[in-house]
Design a protein around this motif. Structure first.
Motif, PDB file in Angstrom:
ATOM      1  N   GLY A 155       0.809  -1.206   0.000  1.00  0.00           N
ATOM      2  CA  GLY A 155       0.000   0.000   0.000  1.00  0.00           C
ATOM      3  C   GLY A 155       0.847   1.262   0.000  1.00  0.00           C
ATOM      4  O   GLY A 155       2.030   1.244   0.366  1.00  0.00           O
ATOM      5  N   THR A 156       0.239   2.367  -0.392  1.00  0.00           N
ATOM      6  CA  THR A 156       0.902   3.666  -0.431  1.00  0.00           C
ATOM      7  C   THR A 156       0.235   4.604   0.564  1.00  0.00           C
ATOM      8  O   THR A 156      -0.986   4.782   0.527  1.00  0.00           O
ATOM      9  N   LEU A 157       1.016   5.197   1.477  1.00  0.00           N
ATOM     10  CA  LEU A 157       0.491   6.076   2.514  1.00  0.00           C
ATOM     11  C   LEU A 157       1.143   7.450   2.400  1.00  0.00           C
ATOM     12  O   LEU A 157       2.366   7.563   2.418  1.00  0.00           O
ATOM     13  N   TRP A 158       0.309   8.487   2.254  1.00  0.00           N
ATOM     14  CA  TRP A 158       0.791   9.865   2.240  1.00  0.00           C
ATOM     15  C   TRP A 158       0.294  10.575   3.495  1.00  0.00           C
ATOM     16  O   TRP A 158      -0.914  10.681   3.727  1.00  0.00           O
ATOM     17  N   ARG A 159       1.217  11.078   4.286  1.00  0.00           N
ATOM     18  CA  ARG A 159       0.878  11.829   5.490  1.00  0.00           C
ATOM     19  C   ARG A 159       0.994  13.325   5.212  1.00  0.00           C
ATOM     20  O   ARG A 159       1.536  13.738   4.202  1.00  0.00           O
ATOM     21  N   ASN A 160       0.520  14.125   6.154  1.00  0.00           N
ATOM     22  CA  ASN A 160       0.609  15.591   6.046  1.00  0.00           C
ATOM     23  C   ASN A 160       0.082  16.099   4.704  1.00  0.00           C
ATOM     24  O   ASN A 160       0.637  17.033   4.123  1.00  0.00           O
ATOM     25  N   SER A 161      -0.978  15.481   4.224  1.00  0.00           N
ATOM     26  CA  SER A 161      -1.484  15.838   2.893  1.00  0.00           C
ATOM     27  C   SER A 161      -3.008  15.907   2.940  1.00  0.00           C
ATOM     28  O   SER A 161      -3.700  14.906   2.680  1.00  0.00           O
ATOM     29  N   ALA A 162      -3.519  17.082   3.275  1.00  0.00           N
ATOM     30  CA  ALA A 162      -4.970  17.248   3.388  1.00  0.00           C
ATOM     31  C   ALA A 162      -5.633  17.253   2.018  1.00  0.00           C
ATOM     32  O   ALA A 162      -5.078  17.761   1.042  1.00  0.00           O
ATOM     33  N   VAL A 163      -6.822  16.672   1.941  1.00  0.00           N
ATOM     34  CA  VAL A 163      -7.641  16.685   0.733  1.00  0.00           C
ATOM     35  C   VAL A 163      -8.617  17.853   0.828  1.00  0.00           C
ATOM     36  O   VAL A 163      -9.262  18.062   1.860  1.00  0.00           O
ATOM     37  N   THR A 164      -8.735  18.625  -0.238  1.00  0.00           N
ATOM     38  CA  THR A 164      -9.646  19.779  -0.237  1.00  0.00           C
ATOM     39  C   THR A 164     -10.896  19.546  -1.075  1.00  0.00           C
ATOM     40  O   THR A 164     -11.849  20.303  -0.981  1.00  0.00           O
ATOM     41  N   GLU A 165     -10.897  18.501  -1.900  1.00  0.00           N
ATOM     42  CA  GLU A 165     -12.064  18.261  -2.756  1.00  0.00           C
ATOM     43  C   GLU A 165     -12.072  16.817  -3.232  1.00  0.00           C
ATOM     44  O   GLU A 165     -11.018  16.242  -3.529  1.00  0.00           O
ATOM     45  N   ILE A 166     -13.255  16.237  -3.260  1.00  0.00           N
ATOM     46  CA  ILE A 166     -13.458  14.943  -3.917  1.00  0.00           C
ATOM     47  C   ILE A 166     -13.983  15.223  -5.314  1.00  0.00           C
ATOM     48  O   ILE A 166     -15.029  15.864  -5.481  1.00  0.00           O
ATOM     49  N   ILE A 167     -13.261  14.778  -6.315  1.00  0.00           N
ATOM     50  CA  ILE A 167     -13.626  15.024  -7.710  1.00  0.00           C
ATOM     51  C   ILE A 167     -14.690  14.011  -8.128  1.00  0.00           C
ATOM     52  O   ILE A 167     -14.511  12.798  -7.961  1.00  0.00           O
ATOM     53  N   THR A 168     -15.823  14.495  -8.641  1.00  0.00           N
ATOM     54  CA  THR A 168     -16.907  13.602  -9.063  1.00  0.00           C
ATOM     55  C   THR A 168     -17.249  13.840 -10.527  1.00  0.00           C
ATOM     56  O   THR A 168     -17.038  14.922 -11.079  1.00  0.00           O
ATOM     57  N   GLU A 169     -17.798  12.824 -11.133  1.00  0.00           N
ATOM     58  CA  GLU A 169     -18.275  12.909 -12.514  1.00  0.00           C
ATOM     59  C   GLU A 169     -19.493  12.018 -12.651  1.00  0.00           C
ATOM     60  O   GLU A 169     -19.429  10.817 -12.376  1.00  0.00           O
ATOM     61  N   ASN A 170     -20.633  12.621 -13.031  1.00  0.00           N
ATOM     62  CA  ASN A 170     -21.896  11.881 -13.170  1.00  0.00           C
ATOM     63  C   ASN A 170     -22.267  11.152 -11.874  1.00  0.00           C
ATOM     64  O   ASN A 170     -22.729  10.010 -11.902  1.00  0.00           O
ATOM     65  N   GLY A 171     -22.048  11.839 -10.768  1.00  0.00           N
ATOM     66  CA  GLY A 171     -22.435  11.271  -9.480  1.00  0.00           C
ATOM     67  C   GLY A 171     -21.499  10.211  -8.947  1.00  0.00           C
ATOM     68  O   GLY A 171     -21.813   9.552  -7.952  1.00  0.00           O
ATOM     69  N   ILE A 172     -20.346  10.033  -9.557  1.00  0.00           N
ATOM     70  CA  ILE A 172     -19.392   9.003  -9.133  1.00  0.00           C
ATOM     71  C   ILE A 172     -18.083   9.675  -8.735  1.00  0.00           C
ATOM     72  O   ILE A 172     -17.562  10.527  -9.461  1.00  0.00           O
ATOM     73  N   ALA A 173     -17.551   9.301  -7.566  1.00  0.00           N
ATOM     74  CA  ALA A 173     -16.282   9.850  -7.105  1.00  0.00           C
ATOM     75  C   ALA A 173     -15.159   9.284  -7.966  1.00  0.00           C
ATOM     76  O   ALA A 173     -15.016   8.069  -8.107  1.00  0.00           O
ATOM     77  N   LYS A 174     -14.364  10.183  -8.513  1.00  0.00           N
ATOM     78  CA  LYS A 174     -13.296   9.775  -9.434  1.00  0.00           C
ATOM     79  C   LYS A 174     -11.890  10.010  -8.882  1.00  0.00           C
ATOM     80  O   LYS A 174     -10.935   9.385  -9.320  1.00  0.00           O
ATOM     81  N   GLY A 175     -11.748  10.959  -7.963  1.00  0.00           N
ATOM     82  CA  GLY A 175     -10.423  11.277  -7.474  1.00  0.00           C
ATOM     83  C   GLY A 175     -10.478  12.340  -6.402  1.00  0.00           C
ATOM     84  O   GLY A 175     -11.553  12.695  -5.896  1.00  0.00           O
ATOM     85  N   VAL A 176      -9.306  12.879  -6.056  1.00  0.00           N
ATOM     86  CA  VAL A 176      -9.221  13.887  -5.009  1.00  0.00           C
ATOM     87  C   VAL A 176      -8.271  14.997  -5.423  1.00  0.00           C
ATOM     88  O   VAL A 176      -7.347  14.790  -6.218  1.00  0.00           O
ATOM     89  N   ARG A 177      -8.501  16.186  -4.882  1.00  0.00           N
ATOM     90  CA  ARG A 177      -7.556  17.287  -5.061  1.00  0.00           C
ATOM     91  C   ARG A 177      -6.890  17.553  -3.722  1.00  0.00           C
ATOM     92  O   ARG A 177      -7.546  17.642  -2.686  1.00  0.00           O
ATOM     93  N   LEU A 178      -5.575  17.643  -3.721  1.00  0.00           N
ATOM     94  CA  LEU A 178      -4.813  17.853  -2.509  1.00  0.00           C
ATOM     95  C   LEU A 178      -4.642  19.340  -2.223  1.00  0.00           C
ATOM     96  O   LEU A 178      -4.622  20.177  -3.137  1.00  0.00           O
ATOM     97  N   SER A 179      -4.482  19.654  -0.955  1.00  0.00           N
ATOM     98  CA  SER A 179      -4.274  21.026  -0.520  1.00  0.00           C
ATOM     99  C   SER A 179      -2.989  21.591  -1.126  1.00  0.00           C
ATOM    100  O   SER A 179      -2.028  20.861  -1.394  1.00  0.00           O
ATOM    101  N   ASP A 180      -2.983  22.905  -1.290  1.00  0.00           N
ATOM    102  CA  ASP A 180      -1.775  23.574  -1.776  1.00  0.00           C
ATOM    103  C   ASP A 180      -0.629  23.446  -0.776  1.00  0.00           C
ATOM    104  O   ASP A 180       0.538  23.622  -1.136  1.00  0.00           O
ATOM    105  N   ASN A 181      -0.967  23.123   0.480  1.00  0.00           N
ATOM    106  CA  ASN A 181       0.057  22.964   1.520  1.00  0.00           C
ATOM    107  C   ASN A 181       0.421  21.511   1.778  1.00  0.00           C
ATOM    108  O   ASN A 181       1.186  21.215   2.702  1.00  0.00           O
TER     109      ASN A 181
END
Length: 467
Positions: free
Chosen positions: A255-281
């Motif tokens: 598995g891959t674990l990223w710490r200190n990396s807040a998510v600011t948005e869940i990217i959706t398309e047609n009602g389905i979660a497709k990905g995430v956008r990470l914080s600028d920090n």
């Protein structure tokens, strides 16, 4: 481009599933199971230390405590075998009697199906009738243990499971299922037992409301008995050791674990979660978008998940779920915690009645009568802070079961959690934390005064206090 928005896409390996939040109750187990099953999982957490709600502190040098968690209730979880957690050094200790309380008359009562003989002997000191009833219940309880754990915790909920659980509970106590389903927790205990002490011991784990409201018909009776299927023990070297074991297991399986990396948005398309956008920090790929091939799992709570998805998007995808998320409220079961560093275990007066209290890591404080519990329940439900004070006290002495959590100088930690209504709120409904910072020390003093009555010399044993 997704929904007309431009995103900076990260160039990296593909992930089948992205898990937001490496929490002990959801993200870590989900990520581990998926990764071990062959999925390529990315787990993202905003903090440096994952499993933050089960963090253990060296409150006093070499005397450990876990402020946000008391006993460990997951000893029957299939996760132990499925993920091989013992291979990662995780060890679980279960006391012989895992429910108990001391009382104002300086008696105590501790019970548990692992030590039936000792439990029955101590119950019989108050009521032989109750001791006989306990024996009558324990047999069917032990026979149903595996099935009930599977139905309650380790299979998806459905009406058939609920019906079977009610039928099994009714069989255990020897009542018609219709009669059982029409009782609240107080009524059931009044039917089963005559002495108030065993009623209190069986009621108090369920007062948390984990399995329903003890004052409601049906779920109240179920709530009282369901707590018996959740034995409380200790993970050696504090409960946070499970976080470390799960992280090691996840990484060992690729598995891959990223710490200190807040998510600011869940990217959706047609009602389905497709990905995430990470914080600028974020430490990892700041401001970039990470896509998942199959799914995104959010373990950051209902309201924050809604913020990440967006209200408009969630409302279109699932109006009913949107409403539940928007108005989700977990403040009805509020509690506060005090932790003391003590020079040794408290000198409980009730030890003269039964010395088992010094062997117990997990127990409650009882009242003079069962009617007093009913009065406390009504005060807590109505939000009366004065009458609700000193009602439900759940206490933890980890070193009683795990000597490793004692300092070389003999200092131990003693954790007390109390259910109390929040009686001050801001306009948005949240507690006024500035007032709490002052008020909590008044509560600590009142708790210490009362503990002194049950364990003379308690105040002299205090090395430090955390509130």
């Amino acid at each position: 481009m997704v929904h007309g928005k431009e995103y900076k896409m990260a160039e990296m390996q593909e992930f089948d599933v992205i898990v937001i939040g490496a929490g002990l109750a959801g993200g870590l187990p989900a990520g581990n199971y998926l990764q071990k099953a062959g999925a390529r999982v990315l787990m993202i957490d905003a903090n440096q230390e994952v499993g933050t709600h089960c963090k253990s502190n060296e409150f006093f040098p070499n005397a450990m405590c876990t402020p946000c968690a008391s006993g460990y209730f997951g000893g029957a979880s299939p996760m132990w075998e499925d993920l091989g957690l013992e291979d990662y050094g995780l060890k679980y200790v279960l006391p012989k009697r895992f429910f108990g309380a001391f009382f104002p008359d300086h008696t105590n009562l501790f019970i548990g199906p692992v030590d039936i003989e000792g439990s029955v002997q101590d119950i019989a000191r108050f009521s032989q009738k109750d001791a006989d009833k306990f024996v009558e219940i324990v047999g069917p309880f032990m026979e149903a243990y595996v099935e009930m754990n599977e139905l309650m915790f380790f299979s998806p909920p459905n009406p058939r499971n609920l019906t079977r659980m009610y039928e099994t509970m009714a069989e255990i106590v020897g009542l018609p299922v219709d009669m059982f389903a029409d009782m609240n927790g107080f009524e059931l205990l009044d039917v089963l037992f005559e002495d108030h002490r065993i009623k209190q011991v069986l009621l108090q784990p369920g007062v948390t409301g984990i399995f329903g409201d003890p004052g409601q018909k049906g779920q109240g009776a179920f709530n009282v008995l369901a707590a018996l299927f959740v034995p409380s023990g200790q993970l050696l070297a504090t409960n946070h050791s499970k976080v470390h074991a799960l992280v090691r297991c996840f990484l060992d399986n690729g598995g891959t674990l990223w710490r200190n990396s807040a998510v600011t948005e869940i990217i959706t398309e047609n009602g389905i979660a497709k990905g995430v956008r990470l914080s600028d920090n974020a430490v990892m790929h700041p401001g970039e978008t990470i896509m998942a091939k199959h799914a995104v799992i959010s373990n950051v709570g209902a309201k924050l998940s809604l913020d990440l998805i967006g209200e408009d998007t969630m409302q279109l995808a699932d109006p009913l779920l949107y409403t539940k998320m928007k108005y989700f409220d977990n403040s009805s079961r509020a509690s506060s915690v005090t932790i003391w560093a003590l020079k040794g275990q408290p000198n409980w007066k009730s030890a003269a009645h039964s010395p088992y209290i010094h062997k117990s890591d997990f127990f409650y404080k009882g009242k003079n009568s069962f009617d007093e519990w009913k009065e406390w329940y009504m005060a807590e439900k109505s939000g009366d802070p004065e009458k609700a004070f000193s009602g439900w006290w759940e206490m933890l002495m980890p070193a009683a079961l795990d000597p490793v959590q004692t300092s070389p100088e003999g200092v131990v930690t003693f954790r007390l959690e109390e259910i109390m209504p929040f009686w001050w709120r801001e306009g948005d409904g949240f507690p006024k934390m500035e007032r709490w910072d002052d008020e909590k020390w008044n509560l600590v003093k009142k708790r210490e005064d009362e503990l002194e009555l049950y364990a003379p010399g308690f105040k002299d044993q205090i090395v430090d206090v955390l509130a």
